[in-house]
Motif scaffolding. Structure first.
Motif, PDB file in Angstrom:
ATOM      1  N   UNK B  60       0.848  -1.183   0.000  1.00 53.10           N
ATOM      2  CA  UNK B  60       0.000   0.000   0.000  1.00 53.10           C
ATOM      3  C   UNK B  60       0.892   1.244   0.000  1.00 53.10           C
ATOM      4  N   UNK B  61       0.531   2.187  -0.863  1.00 47.01           N
ATOM      5  CA  UNK B  61       1.332   3.407  -0.957  1.00 47.01           C
ATOM      6  C   UNK B  61       1.463   4.125   0.366  1.00 47.01           C
ATOM      7  N   UNK B  62       0.431   4.027   1.179  1.00 53.21           N
ATOM      8  CA  UNK B  62       0.456   4.683   2.479  1.00 53.21           C
ATOM      9  C   UNK B  62       1.526   4.111   3.400  1.00 53.21           C
ATOM     10  N   UNK B  63       1.801   2.818   3.277  1.00 53.38           N
ATOM     11  CA  UNK B  63       2.832   2.217   4.135  1.00 53.38           C
ATOM     12  C   UNK B  63       4.208   2.733   3.742  1.00 53.38           C
ATOM     13  N   UNK B  65       4.797   5.654   2.249  1.00 55.73           N
ATOM     14  CA  UNK B  65       4.840   7.050   2.706  1.00 55.73           C
ATOM     15  C   UNK B  65       5.120   7.138   4.193  1.00 55.73           C
ATOM     16  N   UNK B  66       4.482   6.257   4.948  1.00 55.05           N
ATOM     17  CA  UNK B  66       4.679   6.242   6.399  1.00 55.05           C
ATOM     18  C   UNK B  66       6.122   5.883   6.740  1.00 55.05           C
ATOM     19  N   UNK B  69       8.360   8.893   6.040  1.00 57.21           N
ATOM     20  CA  UNK B  69       8.189   9.929   7.059  1.00 57.21           C
ATOM     21  C   UNK B  69       8.887   9.501   8.362  1.00 57.21           C
ATOM     22  N   UNK B  70       8.716   8.260   8.719  1.00 61.36           N
ATOM     23  CA  UNK B  70       9.338   7.711   9.930  1.00 61.36           C
ATOM     24  C   UNK B  70      10.864   7.828   9.843  1.00 61.36           C
ATOM     25  N   UNK B  92       6.307  15.426   0.344  1.00 64.08           N
ATOM     26  CA  UNK B  92       5.925  14.971  -0.996  1.00 64.08           C
ATOM     27  C   UNK B  92       6.567  13.618  -1.222  1.00 64.08           C
ATOM     28  N   UNK B  93       5.750  12.642  -1.573  1.00 62.49           N
ATOM     29  CA  UNK B  93       6.233  11.288  -1.810  1.00 62.49           C
ATOM     30  C   UNK B  93       6.138  11.000  -3.301  1.00 62.49           C
ATOM     31  N   UNK B  94       7.230  10.515  -3.880  1.00 63.82           N
ATOM     32  CA  UNK B  94       7.230  10.091  -5.277  1.00 63.82           C
ATOM     33  C   UNK B  94       7.261   8.577  -5.323  1.00 63.82           C
ATOM     34  N   UNK B  95       6.300   8.002  -6.000  1.00 63.06           N
ATOM     35  CA  UNK B  95       6.225   6.547  -6.103  1.00 63.06           C
ATOM     36  C   UNK B  95       6.878   6.139  -7.416  1.00 63.06           C
TER      37      UNK B  95
END
Lengths: 173, 145
Positions: B60-63, B65-66, B69-70, B92-95
């Motif tokens: 999941x993209x959120x994981x 991103x998390x 950030x962590x 800003x997260x680039x996938x």
């Protein structure tokens, strides 16, 4: 058993199923599923995301407050990663609400920018909403917002771009 | 008791490898921190709860991103004297590539830090550090000691 599993709805690549009885989406095409029944998004279920009823092109979901999602125990506030995951998920869901032909139905996040306007308040559920502001043949431009009490006083806002019909590598690559 | 005060000091630096034990969300996600010399690497061991698309399968993209950030926060804790955890102002997260169902690693670089604000660049990879799956840059509000 995760109680959210009863309420949370699967994000299927053929469309988002909402709790509203007004939704007339056709049932997912099980013949393309590789798992038993619906394709699920384990992370969304693990976090406890629940889709809410919404009109039009906006997707909305809620993350009930949970102590194991807290970032800083000194504040008791949900970690930013929960907000990131919720915003990414609701933007994806809003993409699915677009009228996409089969060759565009596989979407992928390109980028996501999140601005944290203010701290969330400990104990409050998080609600996120997103919609597409512009759709081209290959890209969907999304805008989202996260709030706890008041949508007009958001915890965070986001913008994101999603690729429509991405050519992701085959499963065994 | 303030979280950062609970961390033991090793050679004058907080024992950040123990930080995940103190933060509920880090425990929920399974984040780990590995410090060798002055190199800080975060790890997100694979587990099924991280999956966003079970068909592919992909994280999941959120994981991701998390994790980014962590990692930025951990690097800031390592590089600066913080009384409280840094707060994200914007990120800003680039996938770049699909996250496969394997362990993910991340490293951050503090490009610049003033007294109150720091700018951090982060990248995450899985099998090959030269083929990152995602990158991020963010501004963080510091609460210096």
């Amino acid at each position: 058993m995760n109680p959210a599993k009863n309420r949370a709805l699967a994000l299927h690549e053929d469309g988002v199923r909402l709790e509203s009885p007004l939704v007339n989406e056709p049932p997912p095409d099980d013949s393309t599923d590789e798992g038993p029944g619906l394709v699920e998004t384990p992370h969304a279920l693990a976090v406890g995301m629940v889709f809410l009823e919404s009109d039009g092109d906006e997707a909305i979901l809620r993350v009930p407050y949970r102590k194991d999602l807290v970032g800083d125990p000194d504040t008791g506030v949900l970690h930013g990663g929960v907000i990131t995951a919720a915003l990414d998920h609701v933007c994806g869901a809003a993409c699915k609400k677009l009228d996409l032909p089969p060759e565009q139905s596989q979407i992928a996040t390109l980028d996501l920018r999140i601005d944290y306007m203010r701290s969330a308040v400990a104990g409050r559920d998080l609600t996120v909403a997103a919609r597409c502001t512009r759709q081209t043949r290959t890209i969907a431009f999304m805008r989202g917002v996260a709030w706890d009490d008041d949508r007009n006083d958001p915890v965070a806002t986001c913008t994101g771009t999603f690729m429509l019909g991405s050519t992701l590598p085959p499963k065994d690559a | 008791m303030e979280i950062l005060k609970q961390l033991q000091k090793i050679d004058g630096k907080p024992d950040l490898e123990s930080l995940p034990d103190l933060l509920p969300y880090a425990r929920f996600m399974g984040f780990e921190v590995d410090i060798k010399g002055n190199e800080v690497t975060a790890r997100m061991p694979y587990k099924r709860d991280l999956i966003g698309n079970a068909r592919l399968p992909a994280l999941h993209g959120g994981t991701i991103g998390a994790l980014l950030e962590w990692t930025a926060v951990v690097q800031l804790l390592f590089d600066t004297e913080c009384a409280r955890l840094p707060k994200t102002i914007g990120i800003t997260v680039n996938y770049l590539r699909s996250g496969r169902p394997v362990d993910t690693f991340a490293r951050a670089l503090v490009s610049k830090h003033g007294r109150r604000v720091a700018n951090v660049q982060v990248f995450a990879w899985q099998d090959d550090r030269d083929r990152p799956i995602a990158s991020a840059n963010g501004n963080f509000l510091l609460q210096p000691a």
